[in-house]
Design a protein around this motif. Structure first.
Motif, short mmCIF file in Angstrom:
data_model
loop_
_atom_site.label_atom_id
_atom_site.label_comp_id
_atom_site.label_asym_id
_atom_site.label_seq_id
_atom_site.Cartn_x
_atom_site.Cartn_y
_atom_site.Cartn_z
N ARG A 191 15.44 52.38 22.26
CA ARG A 191 15.56 51.37 23.32
C ARG A 191 14.14 50.97 23.67
NH1 ARG A 191 18.10 51.66 29.38
NH2 ARG A 191 18.35 49.40 29.54
N VAL A 192 13.84 49.67 23.53
CA VAL A 192 12.50 49.16 23.78
C VAL A 192 12.58 48.16 24.91
CG1 VAL A 192 10.53 47.95 22.77
CG2 VAL A 192 11.90 49.48 21.34
N ARG A 193 11.72 48.37 25.92
CA ARG A 193 11.72 47.51 27.09
C ARG A 193 10.31 46.99 27.38
NH1 ARG A 193 13.98 52.03 30.78
NH2 ARG A 193 12.71 53.14 29.29
N PHE A 194 10.24 45.70 27.72
CA PHE A 194 8.99 45.12 28.20
C PHE A 194 8.93 45.35 29.70
CE2 PHE A 194 9.70 42.39 24.45
CZ PHE A 194 8.50 42.62 23.80
N ARG A 195 7.79 45.83 30.16
CA ARG A 195 7.61 46.09 31.58
C ARG A 195 6.91 44.89 32.22
NH1 ARG A 195 7.64 52.00 32.60
NH2 ARG A 195 6.54 51.46 34.49
N SER A 196 7.12 44.70 33.50
CA SER A 196 6.50 43.56 34.18
C SER A 196 4.97 43.65 34.22
CB SER A 196 7.06 43.42 35.60
OG SER A 196 6.82 44.59 36.35
#
Length: 133
Positions: free
Chosen positions: A14-19
């Motif tokens: 699971r890959v997420r871009f952070r703000s």
């Protein structure tokens, strides 16, 4: 609190871009622990060699099998086979061979100077040069 946009959600990761611009990757699946340890080891090694075109490891959480890395750009739409070979050869100059030398593992970051970046480092110790064992 930082918000996160899910970029990839698969059985393996699971890959997420952070703000804040960084990326969080959580490893999943039967080989998650091995892949996590390998990617952390390779990123730390390449940072110690001052390799300028791979993401920097910000944090590694072995209990959650999660890493935070710097953002390294956008997906590439086209690369000639010669250019792709040149990019992965440049990584080998640092003593690491990428085991999945595909265009999907190369991103492009254009700031003041265009930079290529290698994502998803699938490099195992058996592919390291003898000086790195």
């Amino acid at each position: 609190m930082l918000f996160m946009l899910v970029f990839k959600d698969s059985p393996r990761a699971r890959v997420r871009f952070r703000s804040n611009g960084n990326i969080t990757k959580q490893f999943r699946g039967a080989t998650a622990r091995e892949r996590f340890a390998n990617e952390v080891r390779v990123l730390r090694f390449l940072e110690s060699k001052l390799c300028p075109f791979v993401p920097r490891l910000i944090h590694a959480d072995p209990d959650r099998l999660e890493i935070d890395i710097t953002h390294c750009g956008a997906a590439i739409q086209y690369l000639s086979p010669r250019k792709l070979e040149e990019i992965f050869s440049s990584l080998e100059a640092y003593g690491v061979r990428h085991e999945d030398q595909a265009m999907r593992n190369v991103t492009y970051l254009a700031l003041t100077k265009p930079t290529r970046c290698l994502q998803r480092l699938f490099a195992s110790k058996k592919h390291w040069t003898t000086s790195n064992k």
